[in-house]
Design a protein around this motif. Structure first.
Motif, mmCIF file in Angstrom:
data_model
loop_
_atom_site.group_PDB
_atom_site.id
_atom_site.type_symbol
_atom_site.label_atom_id
_atom_site.label_comp_id
_atom_site.label_asym_id
_atom_site.label_seq_id
_atom_site.Cartn_x
_atom_site.Cartn_y
_atom_site.Cartn_z
ATOM 1 N N UNK A 1 3.993 28.015 2.382
ATOM 2 C CA UNK A 1 5.259 28.474 2.834
ATOM 3 C C UNK A 1 5.819 29.514 0.968
ATOM 4 N N UNK A 2 5.790 29.073 0.035
ATOM 5 C CA UNK A 2 6.916 29.912 -0.725
ATOM 6 C C UNK A 2 5.815 31.520 -0.959
ATOM 7 N N UNK A 3 4.989 30.964 -0.742
ATOM 8 C CA UNK A 3 4.021 32.566 -0.969
ATOM 9 C C UNK A 3 4.868 33.548 0.244
ATOM 10 N N UNK A 4 4.607 32.494 0.714
ATOM 11 C CA UNK A 4 4.735 33.896 2.724
ATOM 12 C C UNK A 4 6.302 33.912 2.036
ATOM 13 N N UNK A 5 7.535 33.326 1.697
ATOM 14 C CA UNK A 5 8.313 33.741 0.815
ATOM 15 C C UNK A 5 8.405 34.834 -0.026
ATOM 16 N N UNK B 1 -1.814 44.260 -12.179
ATOM 17 C CA UNK B 1 -2.195 42.850 -12.378
ATOM 18 C C UNK B 1 -1.096 41.826 -12.680
ATOM 19 N N UNK B 2 -0.680 39.909 -12.319
ATOM 20 C CA UNK B 2 -0.375 39.321 -12.999
ATOM 21 C C UNK B 2 -0.486 38.113 -13.187
ATOM 22 N N UNK B 3 -0.449 37.585 -13.652
ATOM 23 C CA UNK B 3 -1.179 35.753 -13.015
ATOM 24 C C UNK B 3 -1.193 35.585 -14.161
ATOM 25 N N UNK B 4 -1.382 33.764 -13.795
ATOM 26 C CA UNK B 4 -1.389 32.094 -14.683
ATOM 27 C C UNK B 4 -1.576 31.321 -13.881
ATOM 28 N N UNK C 1 -1.518 30.729 -10.243
ATOM 29 C CA UNK C 1 -0.691 32.659 -9.570
ATOM 30 C C UNK C 1 -1.107 33.439 -10.061
ATOM 31 N N UNK C 2 -1.171 34.249 -9.415
ATOM 32 C CA UNK C 2 -0.982 35.648 -9.009
ATOM 33 C C UNK C 2 -0.167 36.413 -8.375
ATOM 34 N N UNK D 1 7.988 43.053 -7.859
ATOM 35 C CA UNK D 1 6.526 42.403 -7.464
ATOM 36 C C UNK D 1 6.791 41.604 -6.619
ATOM 37 N N UNK D 2 4.940 41.673 -5.920
ATOM 38 C CA UNK D 2 4.494 41.851 -4.664
ATOM 39 C C UNK D 2 3.544 40.659 -4.610
ATOM 40 N N UNK D 3 2.696 40.401 -3.579
ATOM 41 C CA UNK D 3 1.569 39.639 -3.669
ATOM 42 C C UNK D 3 1.231 38.604 -4.254
ATOM 43 N N UNK D 4 2.055 38.000 -3.998
ATOM 44 C CA UNK D 4 1.865 36.635 -4.654
ATOM 45 C C UNK D 4 1.261 35.719 -3.694
ATOM 46 N N UNK D 5 0.156 34.943 -4.735
ATOM 47 C CA UNK D 5 0.001 34.102 -3.958
ATOM 48 C C UNK D 5 -0.855 32.682 -5.116
ATOM 49 N N UNK D 6 -0.225 31.396 -4.853
ATOM 50 C CA UNK D 6 -1.432 29.893 -5.510
ATOM 51 C C UNK D 6 -2.209 29.586 -4.662
#
Length: 128
Positions: free
Chosen positions: A18-22, A103-106, A90-91, A67-72
């Protein structure tokens, strides 16, 4: 205990989805709604961001910067009927000064409070 652990991991995965979707809709208000009123967000900037209004503003700034395309992706989850935690990789994709995708992540840590309806809301969120 195994059933509770499995249920918690499932609940965390659903909260992350749900968080990624928002995030991926660039909806800072919807993200802020996933936090309790006294939540803390601790980003790598070393700011202490308190409550949904400041959290909404923080994420609105991220969206404005591209920033876009977040994924947990869940690493671990645990807790009890009231407080649960999740750790995740996360990315996301950001933008360089010239507009190129970067790209970013951690790693992220989340502490959730279970709400009376059974849903989870974030109490503490930190990431690097």
């Amino acid at each position: 205990m195994t059933a509770l652990a499995s249920s918690i991991k499932h609940d965390i995965a659903a909260a992350y989805a749900a968080w990624d979707s928002a995030f991926n809709k660039a909806d800072a208000r919807a993200i802020a709604a996933t936090y309790v009123s006294d939540a803390k967000l601790l980003p790598p900037t070393h700011q202490v961001i308190s409550g949904p209004t400041e959290i909404e503003s923080f994420f609105a700034g991220l969206f404005a910067s591209g920033f876009a395309d977040h994924r947990l992706v869940v690493i671990d989850a645990g807790g009890d009927e009231k407080i649960v935690y999740g750790t995740a990789h996360w990315s996301a994709n950001g933008r360089t000064a010239d507009g190129a995708s970067q790209p970013a992540g951690g790693i992220a840590t989340h502490v959730f409070e279970r709400q009376p309806d059974g849903s989870l809301k974030l109490k503490l969120h930190t990431f690097n």
